[in-house]
Motif scaffolding. Structure first.
Motif, PDB file in Angstrom:
ATOM      1  N   ASP A  59       0.833  -1.205   0.000  1.00 16.85           N
ATOM      2  CA  ASP A  59       0.000   0.000   0.000  1.00 16.85           C
ATOM      3  C   ASP A  59       0.866   1.253   0.000  1.00 16.85           C
ATOM      4  N   ARG A  60       1.927   1.244   0.802  1.00 16.99           N
ATOM      5  CA  ARG A  60       2.835   2.413   0.874  1.00 16.99           C
ATOM      6  C   ARG A  60       3.545   2.629  -0.454  1.00 16.99           C
ATOM      7  N   LEU A  61       3.986   1.555  -1.093  1.00 20.21           N
ATOM      8  CA  LEU A  61       4.694   1.686  -2.366  1.00 20.21           C
ATOM      9  C   LEU A  61       3.765   2.154  -3.482  1.00 20.21           C
ATOM     10  N   VAL A  62       2.525   1.688  -3.478  1.00 16.65           N
ATOM     11  CA  VAL A  62       1.555   2.171  -4.464  1.00 16.65           C
ATOM     12  C   VAL A  62       1.332   3.667  -4.274  1.00 16.65           C
ATOM     13  N   ASP A  63       1.161   4.107  -3.034  1.00 19.10           N
ATOM     14  CA  ASP A  63       0.998   5.546  -2.769  1.00 19.10           C
ATOM     15  C   ASP A  63       2.187   6.339  -3.302  1.00 19.10           C
ATOM     16  N   TYR A  64       3.400   5.857  -3.012  1.00 20.35           N
ATOM     17  CA  TYR A  64       4.600   6.547  -3.501  1.00 20.35           C
ATOM     18  C   TYR A  64       4.613   6.607  -5.023  1.00 20.35           C
ATOM     19  N   LEU A  65       4.443   5.469  -5.670  1.00 24.53           N
ATOM     20  CA  LEU A  65       4.579   5.401  -7.125  1.00 24.53           C
ATOM     21  C   LEU A  65       3.488   6.163  -7.862  1.00 24.53           C
ATOM     22  N   GLU A  66       2.271   6.118  -7.361  1.00 23.86           N
ATOM     23  CA  GLU A  66       1.190   6.835  -8.036  1.00 23.86           C
ATOM     24  C   GLU A  66       1.406   8.341  -8.009  1.00 23.86           C
ATOM     25  N   GLY A  67       2.147   8.841  -7.029  1.00 27.50           N
ATOM     26  CA  GLY A  67       2.426  10.270  -6.941  1.00 27.50           C
ATOM     27  C   GLY A  67       3.772  10.682  -7.504  1.00 27.50           C
ATOM     28  N   ALA A  68       4.591   9.716  -7.865  1.00 33.61           N
ATOM     29  CA  ALA A  68       5.956  10.018  -8.310  1.00 33.61           C
ATOM     30  C   ALA A  68       5.993  10.446  -9.775  1.00 33.61           C
ATOM     31  N   GLU A  69       6.982  11.240 -10.091  1.00 31.40           N
ATOM     32  CA  GLU A  69       7.310  11.580 -11.473  1.00 31.40           C
ATOM     33  C   GLU A  69       8.829  11.525 -11.575  1.00 31.40           C
ATOM     34  N   THR A  70       9.332  10.395 -12.058  1.00 28.42           N
ATOM     35  CA  THR A  70      10.769  10.185 -12.130  1.00 28.42           C
ATOM     36  C   THR A  70      11.185   9.902 -13.565  1.00 28.42           C
ATOM     37  N   GLU A  71      12.460  10.022 -13.801  1.00 29.79           N
ATOM     38  CA  GLU A  71      12.996   9.707 -15.121  1.00 29.79           C
ATOM     39  C   GLU A  71      13.509   8.278 -15.200  1.00 29.79           C
ATOM     40  N   LEU A  72      14.100   7.779 -14.109  1.00 28.38           N
ATOM     41  CA  LEU A  72      14.825   6.511 -14.168  1.00 28.38           C
ATOM     42  C   LEU A  72      14.258   5.436 -13.249  1.00 28.38           C
ATOM     43  N   VAL A  73      14.315   4.194 -13.716  1.00 25.11           N
ATOM     44  CA  VAL A  73      13.922   3.074 -12.861  1.00 25.11           C
ATOM     45  C   VAL A  73      14.896   2.948 -11.688  1.00 25.11           C
ATOM     46  N   GLU A  74      16.131   3.369 -11.860  1.00 22.30           N
ATOM     47  CA  GLU A  74      17.111   3.341 -10.774  1.00 22.30           C
ATOM     48  C   GLU A  74      16.647   4.213  -9.603  1.00 22.30           C
ATOM     49  N   THR A  75      16.085   5.376  -9.915  1.00 22.06           N
ATOM     50  CA  THR A  75      15.569   6.273  -8.872  1.00 22.06           C
ATOM     51  C   THR A  75      14.428   5.617  -8.120  1.00 22.06           C
ATOM     52  N   VAL A  76      13.526   4.987  -8.844  1.00 27.77           N
ATOM     53  CA  VAL A  76      12.401   4.293  -8.230  1.00 27.77           C
ATOM     54  C   VAL A  76      12.909   3.175  -7.315  1.00 27.77           C
ATOM     55  N   ALA A  77      13.846   2.381  -7.783  1.00 32.79           N
ATOM     56  CA  ALA A  77      14.381   1.273  -6.980  1.00 32.79           C
ATOM     57  C   ALA A  77      15.032   1.783  -5.692  1.00 32.79           C
ATOM     58  N   GLU A  78      15.823   2.825  -5.785  1.00 33.16           N
ATOM     59  CA  GLU A  78      16.478   3.375  -4.590  1.00 33.16           C
ATOM     60  C   GLU A  78      15.463   3.888  -3.583  1.00 33.16           C
ATOM     61  N   GLU A  79      14.438   4.567  -4.059  1.00 32.56           N
ATOM     62  CA  GLU A  79      13.438   5.100  -3.145  1.00 32.56           C
ATOM     63  C   GLU A  79      12.636   3.980  -2.494  1.00 32.56           C
ATOM     64  N   ILE A  80      12.304   2.955  -3.249  1.00 31.95           N
ATOM     65  CA  ILE A  80      11.602   1.809  -2.668  1.00 31.95           C
ATOM     66  C   ILE A  80      12.462   1.150  -1.592  1.00 31.95           C
ATOM     67  N   ALA A  81      13.738   0.945  -1.877  1.00 39.44           N
ATOM     68  CA  ALA A  81      14.640   0.351  -0.885  1.00 39.44           C
ATOM     69  C   ALA A  81      14.705   1.213   0.366  1.00 39.44           C
ATOM     70  N   ARG A  82      14.775   2.513   0.196  1.00 36.11           N
ATOM     71  CA  ARG A  82      14.819   3.422   1.346  1.00 36.11           C
ATOM     72  C   ARG A  82      13.543   3.307   2.171  1.00 36.11           C
ATOM     73  N   ILE A  83      12.389   3.322   1.514  1.00 36.10           N
ATOM     74  CA  ILE A  83      11.110   3.224   2.215  1.00 36.10           C
ATOM     75  C   ILE A  83      11.037   1.931   3.015  1.00 36.10           C
ATOM     76  N   VAL A  84      11.354   0.815   2.392  1.00 36.41           N
ATOM     77  CA  VAL A  84      11.244  -0.487   3.063  1.00 36.41           C
ATOM     78  C   VAL A  84      12.193  -0.566   4.252  1.00 36.41           C
ATOM     79  N   ARG A  85      13.396  -0.072   4.093  1.00 39.21           N
ATOM     80  CA  ARG A  85      14.365  -0.156   5.193  1.00 39.21           C
ATOM     81  C   ARG A  85      14.053   0.835   6.309  1.00 39.21           C
ATOM     82  N   GLU A  86      13.793   2.094   5.950  1.00 41.05           N
ATOM     83  CA  GLU A  86      13.595   3.113   6.982  1.00 41.05           C
ATOM     84  C   GLU A  86      12.215   3.062   7.620  1.00 41.05           C
TER      85      GLU A  86
END
Length: 120
Positions: A59-86
């Protein structure tokens, strides 16, 4: 041995890409997660509070992604990793972000990263 929770192909619409036309309409990305967690502790109590709740994570990742506007999949992966860990206290996470049909002639492209330390 490290216990791992996993999520396969969480499908989300997000605005992602390096070209203007890619950012005009949401595109589908697929997320695969592997999260280090103590499954034995959860099994002993049989309570979701004793583990990382993958529904809450999704649910948290869907909220993040639906509101995100990024250029790279690398950025998305890093942010997901940060969310899950922190936010969920995972010591280790493996994240794969798939952007199906992003490159003509391919079925799928993306990135896979690991962050943190898996504990034993």
């Amino acid at each position: 041995m490290v216990d791992t929770l996993f999520v396969r192909e969480l499908k989300v619409q997000t605005r992602i890409g390096i070209y203007d036309w890619e950012r005009e309409v949401p595109q589908t990305v697929l997320i695969d997660l592997e999260i280090a967690a103590d499954a034995a502790r959860a099994a002993r109590t049989d309570k979701v509070e004793a583990t990382i709740n993958y529904q809450t994570v999704c649910d948290r990742l869907v909220d993040y992604l639906e509101g995100a506007e990024t250029e790279l999949v690398e950025t998305v992966a890093e942010e997901i990793a940060r969310i899950v860990r922190e936010e969920f206290g995972a010591p280790w996470v493996r994240v794969a972000v798939h952007k199906p049909a992003a490159v003509r002639g391919t079925r799928d492209v993306g990135v896979r990263i690991e962050r943190g330390q898996a504990t034993k």
